[in-house]
Scaffold this active site. Structure first.
Site, PDB file in Angstrom:
ATOM      1  N   HIS A 136       6.241  46.024 -28.654  1.00 36.81           N
ATOM      2  CA  HIS A 136       6.119  44.809 -27.838  1.00 36.81           C
ATOM      3  C   HIS A 136       6.216  45.120 -26.351  1.00 36.81           C
ATOM      4  CE1 HIS A 136      10.453  44.649 -26.852  1.00 36.81           C
ATOM      5  NE2 HIS A 136      10.640  45.098 -28.086  1.00 36.81           N
ATOM      6  N   ASP A 137       5.448  44.371 -25.561  1.00 41.95           N
ATOM      7  CA  ASP A 137       5.490  44.423 -24.101  1.00 41.95           C
ATOM      8  C   ASP A 137       5.018  45.751 -23.516  1.00 41.95           C
ATOM      9  OD1 ASP A 137       7.035  41.767 -23.229  1.00 41.95           O
ATOM     10  OD2 ASP A 137       8.010  42.565 -25.010  1.00 41.95           O
ATOM     11  N   GLY A 154       9.315  49.550 -27.187  1.00 38.31           N
ATOM     12  CA  GLY A 154       9.022  48.382 -26.364  1.00 38.31           C
ATOM     13  C   GLY A 154       9.013  48.696 -24.877  1.00 38.31           C
TER      14      GLY A 154
END
Length: 268
Positions: A136-137, A154
């Protein structure tokens, strides 16, 4: 990433959508561009946009929150837009935004951003081999190669034309500079500057990625300039604070300035 002309799946007969296999499960609110091919057992959820000319092989999963550009080839078993692997993730998530012309091979997993407005972003022309994971991100640039089972935690940033070999594991919040070459099975726990090589066995920096620079069209003089800033940064008798303070003035232009800029700004 330019927006592709999209259509709801119910309008597909009026568009040049080449093939949606009858065993695929495509939500009627999903928006597909022209000449999209969807293989058997694929699952495409409602809040999805897929650009022109994309190919989804059998058993792909494209989940809510995915924005897929043009001309991407997604291979068997890949999952795009999965929930972040984070226990504190809420119900409202960011998106997964992917550019054009990527090859995402079998069983790769690319996850959405952790919060609305905080998206996972992938550029164009990338090649992600079997089992690649992008958490994520993450922000991944253009023409990046990630070999089999390379993994990004992440909030990782990977700049253009970096190469991550097989089984490389990148810790969350790390940055990998453009045209860096990371050897197989390396454990990346700190930022990697542009243009350098990381040894897979020791995870240490072992010099410049000269072969990659030559293949990318860098001239001999440009490589020499990068070598100068590399030596100044890592072979100087000055303290690290003195080195960082003097880099922008000593190397103000060209690719050496890109190297200095990366070191001088530890957070994007």
């Amino acid at each position: 990433m330019e927006e592709a002309p999209l259509t709801n799946i119910d309008d597909r007969e009026e568009k040049n959508v080449s093939c949606i296999h009858p065993l695929a499960c495509v939500h009627p609110e999903a928006r597909l561009g022209e000449a999209v091919s969807v293989g058997p057992f694929c699952q495409i959820e409602a809040d999805v946009e897929i650009g022109d000319g994309c190919t989804l092989e059998a058993s792909c999963s494209v989940k809510n929150g995915v924005r897929l550009g043009r001309g991407n080839h997604i291979y068997e078993g890949a999952v795009l837009g999965g929930r972040p692997q984070y226990l504190g993730a809420g119900e409202e998530l960011g998106q997964l935004i992917i550019g054009d012309g990527n090859h995402i091979r079998e069983n790769a997993t690319l996850h959405r951003g952790l919060k609305p407005g905080k998206d996972t972003i992938v550029g164009g022309g990338n090649f992600f081999m079997v089992g690649v994971h992008i958490g994520h991100d993450c922000h991944v640039g253009n023409n990046v190669i990630m070999a089999n089972n390379a993994m990004l935690g992440g909030h990782v940033t990977v700049q253009d034309r970096a190469f991550l070999s097989g089984n490389v594991a990148v810790h969350q919040f790390c940055r990998i500079g453009s045209l860096a070459m990371v050897g197989g099975q390396a454990r990346v726990t700190r930022d990697i500057p542009p243009f350098v090589m990381i040894d897979g066995q020791t995870s240490l920096m072992v010099g410049l990625n000269k072969v990659g620079l030559k293949r990318a069209g860098f001239t001999r003089d440009e490589i020499a300039e990068i070598k100068d800033v590399y030596r100044y940064a890592f072979s100087s008798d000055l303290s690290w604070s003195e080195i960082l303070g003097s880099l922008p003035q000593k190397f103000p232009t060209g690719h050496s300035a890109e190297f200095a800029e990366f070191l001088f700004h530890p957070v994007d």
